[in-house]
Enzyme design. Structure first.
Site, PDB file in Angstrom:
ATOM      1  N   LYS A 157     -86.979 -75.742 -81.729  1.00 22.31           N
ATOM      2  CA  LYS A 157     -85.750 -74.939 -81.701  1.00 22.31           C
ATOM      3  C   LYS A 157     -84.516 -75.833 -81.502  1.00 22.31           C
ATOM      4  CE  LYS A 157     -86.331 -70.456 -82.342  1.00 22.31           C
ATOM      5  NZ  LYS A 157     -87.521 -70.440 -83.164  1.00 22.31           N
ATOM      6  N   LYS A 189     -99.536 -70.166 -95.955  1.00 22.42           N
ATOM      7  CA  LYS A 189     -99.906 -68.815 -95.547  1.00 22.42           C
ATOM      8  C   LYS A 189     -98.802 -67.808 -95.831  1.00 22.42           C
ATOM      9  CE  LYS A 189     -98.459 -68.533 -90.803  1.00 22.42           C
ATOM     10  NZ  LYS A 189     -98.508 -67.531 -89.806  1.00 22.42           N
ATOM     11  N   LYS A 247     -93.295 -64.210 -93.136  1.00 21.18           N
ATOM     12  CA  LYS A 247     -91.983 -63.575 -93.282  1.00 21.18           C
ATOM     13  C   LYS A 247     -90.937 -64.549 -93.784  1.00 21.18           C
ATOM     14  CE  LYS A 247     -92.734 -60.906 -89.136  1.00 21.18           C
ATOM     15  NZ  LYS A 247     -93.489 -61.842 -88.279  1.00 21.18           N
TER      16      LYS A 247
HETATM   17  P1  ADP Z   1     -94.901 -64.921 -89.461  1.00 22.11           P
HETATM   18  O1  ADP Z   1     -95.615 -66.208 -89.780  1.00 22.11           O
HETATM   19  O2  ADP Z   1     -94.838 -64.038 -90.641  1.00 22.11           O
HETATM   20  O3  ADP Z   1     -93.563 -65.120 -88.789  1.00 22.11           O
HETATM   21  P2  ADP Z   1     -95.873 -64.392 -86.845  1.00 22.11           P
HETATM   22  O4  ADP Z   1     -95.834 -65.849 -86.534  1.00 22.11           O
HETATM   23  O5  ADP Z   1     -94.875 -63.495 -86.184  1.00 22.11           O
HETATM   24  O6  ADP Z   1     -95.812 -64.171 -88.418  1.00 22.11           O
HETATM   25  O7  ADP Z   1     -97.333 -63.881 -86.516  1.00 22.11           O
HETATM   26  C1  ADP Z   1     -97.672 -62.653 -85.935  1.00 22.11           C
HETATM   27  C2  ADP Z   1     -99.194 -62.521 -85.960  1.00 22.11           C
HETATM   28  O8  ADP Z   1     -99.671 -62.384 -87.311  1.00 22.11           O
HETATM   29  C3  ADP Z   1     -99.951 -63.707 -85.370  1.00 22.11           C
HETATM   30  O9  ADP Z   1    -101.014 -63.228 -84.592  1.00 22.11           O
HETATM   31  C4  ADP Z   1    -100.457 -64.474 -86.578  1.00 22.11           C
HETATM   32  O10 ADP Z   1    -101.657 -65.151 -86.299  1.00 22.11           O
HETATM   33  C5  ADP Z   1    -100.660 -63.375 -87.612  1.00 22.11           C
HETATM   34  N1  ADP Z   1    -100.402 -63.870 -88.976  1.00 22.11           N
HETATM   35  C6  ADP Z   1     -99.190 -64.199 -89.497  1.00 22.11           C
HETATM   36  N2  ADP Z   1     -99.307 -64.595 -90.793  1.00 22.11           N
HETATM   37  C7  ADP Z   1    -100.638 -64.517 -91.088  1.00 22.11           C
HETATM   38  C8  ADP Z   1    -101.411 -64.789 -92.275  1.00 22.11           C
HETATM   39  N3  ADP Z   1    -100.823 -65.180 -93.410  1.00 22.11           N
HETATM   40  N4  ADP Z   1    -102.735 -64.584 -92.235  1.00 22.11           N
HETATM   41  C9  ADP Z   1    -103.327 -64.158 -91.102  1.00 22.11           C
HETATM   42  N5  ADP Z   1    -102.677 -63.898 -89.961  1.00 22.11           N
HETATM   43  C10 ADP Z   1    -101.339 -64.062 -89.935  1.00 22.11           C
END
Ligand code: ADP
Ligand code: TRP
Length: 331
Positions: A113, A195, A198
């Site tokens: 950050k 992966k 968002k």
């Molecule tokens: P993002 O990467 O979209 O910002 P977050 O980091 O907020 O998502 O993750 C929220 C939850 O969703 C976590 O428990 C994470 O392990 C799961 N998660 C996020 N993206 C994936 C993905 N592509 N496949 C499986 N689980 C995911």
């Protein structure tokens, strides 16, 4: 037997995607019967990055609505918003006295950050792990379902709990990260780059709020190639990912048929994607419609949030009483 306490925090970053659903939400839903569950929206944590608070407010409503639409039952779990439980802030204050500047500065997420927002290195950002520890310890939770990136924060929560116990008496159990093992499905981005997330390419991310046409368009654009030429060949990861999606949203016969087509090199990716798109539409549509209905019903939303806050405050209050007694902050 008393059920074990599980807790997890959901960042109000808006729009859940398929990765969140299969990587997190679906597991929360499965846990709600076997455990004493607390799930909350971490809106105080969001302030560390100075977001537009009007958008943040809408995001909090959306996260609650989407989580209920995905199957979290507000009658079974405590589903609440962090800022509705002021007891967390008091515990955060006590824990801050046990957290050291050096260790906080060494935290990976803090260092990231600092790089991302060098003009806003505020004290809230530095003590982010302390607030997270307070979230967990306030309910004396023992299992915390989180992704790999949160393991360092969990370790810090254990350290703060241990220090508190050592100094004031044994109040807190040590929380552990909860791993779903085989149930953990990683959903890749539809463009084959890393992966689904968002923050990545939105055209390659399937949101639970996407309309039918958007879902079809995104799947038809998903990365493929000219197809296998050797029978039973290994699938490239972007093809494997489409099969993973089909396995979770389509009928078994459909999945098996395309699998066979792949293995004997007769697969036509156009047909494959058309089928996947229709099955995905059928999967996402009811979740989207339910989430939208809840989000538009502010009376229902407020009722859900109030019910969650009451459950959470009851447990938080009990812990805080013990904490105050232990520190002799009772007169
Ligand atoms: P993002 O990467 O979209 O910002 P977050 O980091 O907020 O998502 O993750 C929220 C939850 O969703 C976590 O428990 C994470 O392990 C799961 N998660 C996020 N993206 C994936 C993905 N592509 N496949 C499986 N689980 C995911
Ligand atoms: N830091 C977590 C994240 O970025 C969100 C969070 C806040 C959390 N408090 C928590 C997760 C307590 C688990 C337990 O995803």
């Amino acid at each position: 037997m008393k059920k074990e306490t599980v807790l997890s925090g959901i960042r109000p970053t808006g729009y859940l995607h398929l990765g969140n659903y299969f990587g997190a939400m679906r597991n929360y839903v499965k846990m709600q019967n076997a455990f004493n569950c607390y799930f909350f929206v971490a809106n105080w944590h969001s302030l560390t990055t100075h977001p537009d608070t009007k958008a943040l407010q809408e995001s909090v409503f959306r996260v609650i609505a989407e989580n209920v639409a995905c199957g979290l039952d507000p009658n079974k779990v405590a589903l609440y918003v962090q800022s509705d439980v002021p007891e967390i802030a008091e515990l955060y204050l006590y824990l801050n006295m046990l957290a050291y500047k050096g260790e906080l500065e060494k935290t990976t997420t803090f260092k990231d950050k600092v790089r991302q927002q060098p003009d806003n290195v505020n004290a809230g950002l530095l003590t982010y792990p302390v607030l997270m520890a307070a979230d967990i310890l306030i309910h004396r939770a023992v299992k915390v379902p989180v992704g790999k990136d949160q393991e360092q924060h969990l370790e810090m929560a254990r350290n703060f709990a241990e220090r508190f116990n050592f100094r004031y008496g044994p109040i807190f159990p040590e929380p552990q990260a909860f791993n779903f093992g085989d149930n953990l499905i990683k959903i890749m981005s539809l463009d084959g780059n890393g992966k689904m997330s968002k923050s990545e390419n939105q055209m390659a991310t399937l949101y639970l709020a996407d309309d039918d046409d958007a879902i079809r368009k995104k799947i038809m654009k998903a990365k493929t190639d000219s197809g296998p030429t050797v029978p039973n060949s290994l699938k490239p990861d972007y093809i494997e990912n489409l099969f993973t999606l089909m396995r979770i949203v389509s009928k078994k016969e459909v999945y098996d048929a395309f699998q066979e087509n792949y293995n004997n090199c007769t697969i036509r990716y156009g047909d494959f994607k058309k089928q996947l798109a229709e099955d995905m539409v059928a999967f996402i549509q009811p979740i989207r419609e339910k989430a939208a209905a809840i989000q538009n019903d502010k009376v229902l939303l407020h009722q859900i949030m109030k019910q969650g806050a009451e459950k959470a405050r009851e447990s938080a209050h009990a812990t805080l009483q013990e904490v105050r007694k232990a520190i002799r902050m009772i007169y």
